[in-house]
Scaffold this active site. Structure first.
Site, mmCIF file in Angstrom:
data_model
loop_
_atom_site.group_PDB
_atom_site.id
_atom_site.type_symbol
_atom_site.label_atom_id
_atom_site.label_comp_id
_atom_site.label_asym_id
_atom_site.label_seq_id
_atom_site.Cartn_x
_atom_site.Cartn_y
_atom_site.Cartn_z
ATOM 1 N N GLU A 13 0.879 -1.177 0.000
ATOM 2 C CA GLU A 13 0.000 0.000 0.000
ATOM 3 C C GLU A 13 0.908 1.216 0.000
ATOM 4 O O GLU A 13 1.571 1.489 1.007
ATOM 5 C CB GLU A 13 -0.846 0.027 1.279
ATOM 6 C CG GLU A 13 -1.780 -1.143 1.443
ATOM 7 C CD GLU A 13 -3.007 -1.032 0.563
ATOM 8 O OE1 GLU A 13 -3.100 -0.090 -0.244
ATOM 9 O OE2 GLU A 13 -3.876 -1.911 0.685
ATOM 10 N N CYS A 50 -1.926 9.149 3.030
ATOM 11 C CA CYS A 50 -1.781 8.646 1.661
ATOM 12 C C CYS A 50 -3.009 9.003 0.834
ATOM 13 O O CYS A 50 -2.900 9.271 -0.351
ATOM 14 C CB CYS A 50 -1.570 7.140 1.676
ATOM 15 S SG CYS A 50 -2.832 6.275 2.594
#
Ligand code: NAP
Length: 465
Positions: A228, A262
């Site tokens: 990720e 993010c």
């Protein structure tokens, strides 16, 4: 990078930790291997009980845990307390649903019985970042432990207290010794651990560079991996958008976690018809944010997690302005102690500026003007990343196009991108691969085992694979 607790609001080193050496790593791997054998034999009911107890601890101790997060990485205290609560929610979700999500699936194949079973893989290494120091770990650990795996955590070097606290919470919750262990080690130890035969898989949340390195090692050793990585999420505003709501959400979506998420909205792509209507209140709200001590509940924007992150951001903004971007507010380090940076808005960004296509991991918004939906989609897709996207429009045909044509793992219409234990989370392109959370998340670290039990009379061999 030294393993240490350094208060980002003051720069003071509060505690240094000696990295675990080869003996400790060996002990940890041996214990994990033994725990994997034991833990895979426990029932879903037992695992659900331990996860529920972990949730109880997280909720009961959320104030202290929140202060620990804020002290180590600088997020505003209210958000840190909510993070502990969100971890509890993930534990409760998998405690309640894990068994159902991993139930055998029967398939009609004509003769005998056929089904698909979901069995644990074993020891999973988790390499995690500091920005959501509890959430990133629990969103891996809750499904992984529920599925019967065991975890070894290599957390970011600037959040060692959080790393040790998570191990302690899971032990107190009732998980057996070795089911979840923290190793205080640097990034250079990761390769050897992935290669170790006792480790079955690896998951990393972090930067693109770290993701490439871990994925390469996993590939070389034929180990399952999930990565990720970063994002440069678009936030698209079309003429039909509810402007008040879009502006308010845009500020939150960019500045959440001091700009270090993010899935923060990083590029604001605004239709020319509503460009001024969006930009003016957006810049006003960004400039009015209360910057200060993250331990104070009134603070909206705290310091960046480390001095190096602040300096890299400052350099990206300086280079963007030098390339011709317009600075509408902010744009400087805040003098004094702590890693503070002014909330900043850039516009008219040329294609060769870092703000055009790099990830800016801090409180800096990049605004782009577009003239139609084709251009909006093209700018949105114009980076190497593909994590989340938020598009604001009430026109159904536009909503459909954004959902279909935006290259991202998550598309939100008229809302801010956020993770939810019930829904899968992850990216495409250089934002990584694999999914966390929801049904897809718990099925990443399992052996999807095909079982056929034939009745002896009907048993026949097949010559094809
Ligand atoms: P980072 O430098 O990649 O660090 C993340 C973790 O990886 C840390 O534990 C770090 O250890 C370790 N690491 C670094 N280089 C490594 C290597 N070559 N091999 C193995 N491990 C390595 O990331 P960060 O700067 O802390 O975090 C910010 C980045 O993470 C941003 O790009 C952000 O977008 C991304 N992120 C993505 C998600 C998502 O779900 N997609 C969520 C949060 C953050 P050390 O601390 O010891 O260096």
């Amino acid at each position: 990078m030294a393993i240490a607790t350094i208060n980002p609001a003051t720069g003071e080193t509060l505690e240094e930790f000696a990295p675990h050496g080869a003996d400790r790593i060996e002990e940890c791997l041996g214990r994990a291997q033994r725990a994997a054998v034991y833990h895979r034999g426990t029932s879903f009911r037992e695992r659900a009980e331990w996860l529920t107890r972990a949730a109880d601890i997280l909720e009961r101790e959320r104030q202290e845990l929140g202060r620990m997060m804020t002290l180590e990485m600088g997020k505003p205290i209210a958000a840190a307390v909510s993070e502990a609560e969100k971890c509890a929610a993930a534990c409760r979700y998998y405690a309640a649903n894990g068994e159902r999500l991993l139930a055998d699936e029967h398939v009609e194949t004509g003769d005998g019985k056929s089904w698909i079973a979901f069995h644990p893989l074993g020891v999973v290494l988790a390499v995690m970042p500091w920005n959501f120091p509890f959430w990133q770990v629990f969103r891996f650990a809750a499904p992984a432990l529920m599925a019967g795996n065991v975890g070894i955590l290599k957390h970011a070097s600037n959040v060692p207290r959080c790393a040790l606290a998570i191990e302690d919470i899971l032990r107190r919750a009732g998980f057996a010794e070795g089911v979840f262990q923290t190793l205080l080690i640097g990034a250079k130890e990761v390769e050897g651990i992935i290669a170790d035969r006792r480790v079955a898989a690896v998951t990393l949340t972090g930067s693109e560079g770290a993701g490439r390195s871990v994925a390469a090692t996993a590939g070389k050793n034929l180990k399952k991996s999930v990565v990720e990585l970063g994002g440069s999420d678009p936030f698209i505003v079309m003429p039909s958008a509810d402007m008040e709501s879009a502006v308010k959400t845009a500020v939150t979506a960019r500045m959440i976690n001091n700009g270090q998420s993010c899935i923060a909205a990083k590029r604001f792509i605004v239709h020319t018809e509503v460009y001024d209507a969006f930009l003016k209140p957006f810049v006003e709200r960004v400039s009015a944010l209360r910057v200060g001590d993250p331990m104070q509940s009134a603070t909206e924007l705290g310091p960046l997690a480390t001095a190096a992150i602040r300096d890299e951001l400052a350099e990206q903004v300086e280079r963007s302005v030098a390339a011709g971007a317009q600075l509408l507010t902010g744009g400087k380090r805040i003098e004094g102690t702590g890693n503070y940076y002014e909330p900043t808005v850039l516009a008219d960004i040329p294609g060769n500026a870092p703000a055009y296509d790099q990830e800016l991991f801090g409180p800096v918004a990049s605004v782009f003007r577009v003239t139609n939906i084709e251009e909006a989609i093209s700018v949105a897709n114009g980076t190497v990343f593909g994590l989340g996207a938020s598009a604001w429009t009430t026109v159904e045909s536009e909503q459909e196009r954004f959902v279909r044509e935006i290259e991202a793992g998550l598309v939100f219409i008229n809302g801010m991108v956020a993770s939810d234990p019930r829904l899968p989370f992850g990216g495409v392109k250089s934002s990584g691969y694999g999914r966390e959370l929801g049904e897809f998340g718990i099925r990443e670290f399992v052996n999807i085992k095909t079982v056929r039990v034939m009745s002896p009379s009907s048993s026949k061999s097949s010559e094809t694979e």
